[in-house]
Design a protein around this motif. Structure first.
Motif, short mmCIF file in Angstrom:
data_model
loop_
_atom_site.label_atom_id
_atom_site.label_comp_id
_atom_site.label_asym_id
_atom_site.label_seq_id
_atom_site.Cartn_x
_atom_site.Cartn_y
_atom_site.Cartn_z
N LYS A 138 2.62 98.34 70.18
CA LYS A 138 3.57 99.00 71.10
C LYS A 138 4.95 99.07 70.47
CE LYS A 138 1.23 97.63 75.35
NZ LYS A 138 1.31 96.80 76.56
N GLU A 139 5.34 98.01 69.79
CA GLU A 139 6.64 97.99 69.12
C GLU A 139 6.65 98.98 67.96
OE1 GLU A 139 6.33 94.37 71.52
OE2 GLU A 139 4.97 95.36 70.14
N ALA A 140 5.52 99.12 67.28
CA ALA A 140 5.42 100.10 66.18
C ALA A 140 5.62 101.52 66.71
CB ALA A 140 4.08 99.97 65.47
N VAL A 141 5.07 101.80 67.89
CA VAL A 141 5.28 103.11 68.52
C VAL A 141 6.76 103.33 68.78
CG1 VAL A 141 4.86 104.49 70.60
CG2 VAL A 141 2.97 103.27 69.53
N LEU A 142 7.44 102.29 69.26
CA LEU A 142 8.88 102.40 69.52
C LEU A 142 9.67 102.67 68.23
CD1 LEU A 142 9.48 99.56 72.14
CD2 LEU A 142 9.48 102.03 72.53
N VAL A 143 9.25 102.03 67.14
CA VAL A 143 9.91 102.26 65.86
C VAL A 143 9.77 103.73 65.47
CG1 VAL A 143 9.81 101.77 63.38
CG2 VAL A 143 9.71 99.89 65.01
N VAL A 144 8.55 104.27 65.59
CA VAL A 144 8.31 105.66 65.21
C VAL A 144 9.08 106.61 66.13
CG1 VAL A 144 6.55 107.45 64.93
CG2 VAL A 144 6.06 105.11 64.23
N ARG A 145 9.11 106.32 67.42
CA ARG A 145 9.83 107.18 68.36
C ARG A 145 11.34 107.15 68.12
NH1 ARG A 145 6.64 106.25 74.08
NH2 ARG A 145 4.79 107.40 73.44
N ASN A 146 11.82 106.06 67.59
CA ASN A 146 13.25 105.91 67.30
C ASN A 146 13.49 105.90 65.79
OD1 ASN A 146 14.54 105.35 70.04
ND2 ASN A 146 12.81 103.93 70.02
N ALA A 147 12.68 106.65 65.06
CA ALA A 147 12.73 106.63 63.60
C ALA A 147 14.11 106.99 63.06
CB ALA A 147 11.68 107.56 63.02
N VAL B 172 16.93 97.09 49.04
CA VAL B 172 15.71 97.83 48.69
C VAL B 172 14.66 97.67 49.79
CG1 VAL B 172 13.75 97.89 47.08
CG2 VAL B 172 16.09 97.77 46.21
N PHE B 173 14.51 96.45 50.29
CA PHE B 173 13.53 96.16 51.33
C PHE B 173 13.81 96.97 52.60
CE2 PHE B 173 12.37 93.56 55.07
CZ PHE B 173 11.00 93.50 54.89
N PHE B 174 15.06 96.96 53.04
CA PHE B 174 15.40 97.70 54.26
C PHE B 174 15.33 99.21 54.04
CE2 PHE B 174 16.63 93.70 56.04
CZ PHE B 174 16.44 93.88 57.40
N ASP B 175 15.64 99.67 52.84
CA ASP B 175 15.49 101.09 52.53
C ASP B 175 14.02 101.51 52.65
OD1 ASP B 175 17.09 103.46 51.51
OD2 ASP B 175 15.45 103.43 50.05
N THR B 176 13.13 100.65 52.19
CA THR B 176 11.69 100.92 52.29
C THR B 176 11.26 101.02 53.76
OG1 THR B 176 11.31 99.73 50.22
CG2 THR B 176 9.39 100.07 51.64
N LEU B 177 11.77 100.12 54.58
CA LEU B 177 11.44 100.16 56.02
C LEU B 177 11.93 101.46 56.65
CD1 LEU B 177 12.31 96.53 57.23
CD2 LEU B 177 10.10 97.43 56.45
N GLY B 178 13.12 101.89 56.30
CA GLY B 178 13.66 103.13 56.85
C GLY B 178 12.85 104.35 56.45
N VAL B 179 12.44 104.40 55.19
CA VAL B 179 11.61 105.52 54.71
C VAL B 179 10.27 105.51 55.44
CG1 VAL B 179 10.36 106.44 52.72
CG2 VAL B 179 12.73 105.70 52.47
N ALA B 180 9.66 104.34 55.58
CA ALA B 180 8.36 104.24 56.26
C ALA B 180 8.47 104.72 57.70
CB ALA B 180 7.84 102.81 56.21
N ALA B 181 9.56 104.38 58.37
CA ALA B 181 9.74 104.80 59.76
C ALA B 181 9.83 106.32 59.87
CB ALA B 181 10.99 104.15 60.36
N THR B 182 10.54 106.95 58.95
CA THR B 182 10.69 108.41 59.03
C THR B 182 9.41 109.14 58.62
OG1 THR B 182 11.65 108.50 56.80
CG2 THR B 182 13.18 108.39 58.66
N ALA B 183 8.57 108.49 57.82
CA ALA B 183 7.33 109.13 57.39
C ALA B 183 6.17 108.86 58.35
CB ALA B 183 6.94 108.63 55.99
N ALA B 184 6.33 107.93 59.28
CA ALA B 184 5.24 107.51 60.17
C ALA B 184 4.97 108.53 61.27
CB ALA B 184 5.58 106.16 60.79
N VAL B 185 3.73 108.51 61.75
CA VAL B 185 3.33 109.28 62.93
C VAL B 185 2.80 108.29 63.97
CG1 VAL B 185 2.84 111.43 61.72
CG2 VAL B 185 1.06 109.72 61.93
#
Length: 194
Positions: free
Chosen positions: A86-95, A57-70
């Motif tokens: 900077k790492e957060a930007v990389l997460v969003v770019r590689n959502a 459930v925790f990792f599913d939440t992270l995946g959803v947040a990444a795809t919803a992020a700008v």
């Protein structure tokens, strides 16, 4: 046309690598969970099963947040030198890849392993109750345990999707800070800039 073919090749290559990673991780986690559960009492086994469900459930939440992020809020944070921005930007770019790993690899493996682990717990509990021969008692325990695991998984993922969509920035900056911490303290770089 060449650009489309290049992206298709990258997508196929990534899909194959994710399949191999999933195979290896599923095998490792399955062996570990089976080994751990075979040596513990059924009560501790239930706690382990619930932990596996929570992990999914925790990792599913992270995946959803990444795809919803700008990216925009994280660029602002990065300009203010916020740790992990900077790492957060990389997460969003590689959502797409981040979400695929979190939702599909970890989330789905957790689902499969929690099912297997709960079956082991059912057998242990049935043995304790003296009904390990496929009786109605064992069947009842199995139905109850399977239903609980399924309800917690589906309900937990529903809550996780709500959190992932509505608290995207907060979740992804925490992911960024975690990635930055792993990089700075242990030189573990999980996302590359390219």
């Amino acid at each position: 046309m060449a650009k489309g073919r290049s992206q298709l090749n990258k997508s196929i290559k990534f899909s194959l690598s994710i399949a191999v990673i999933t195979f290896v991780l599923a095998a490792i986690f399955s062996v570990i969970s089976s080994a751990i559960l075979s040596g513990v009492a059924w009560g501790l086994g239930i706690i382990i099963v619930l932990t596996i469900v929570f992990l999914g459930v925790f990792f599913d939440t992270l995946g959803v947040a990444a795809t919803a992020a700008v990216e925009k809020p994280f660029h602002a944070m990065a300009s203010e030198r916020v740790f992990g921005a900077k790492e957060a930007v990389l997460v969003v770019r590689n959502a797409d890849r981040f979400a695929s790993f979190c939702n599909d690899v970890v989330g789905d493996i957790s689902g499969v392993i929690s099912g297997t682990a709960s079956a082991l717990v059912v057998l242990q509990l049935a043995n304790v109750l003296g009904h390990s021969d496929g009786s109605v008692v064992q069947l009842t325990i199995n139905v109850i345990m399977t239903s609980i695991v399924a309800a917690l998984t589906v309900g937990g993922k529903a809550i996780g999707k709500f959190l992932g969509i509505h608290y995207t920035t907060t979740i992804i900056i925490l992911v960024g800070k975690t990635l930055a911490f792993l990089d700075s303290k242990f030189k573990i770089k999980l996302l590359k800039k390219k």
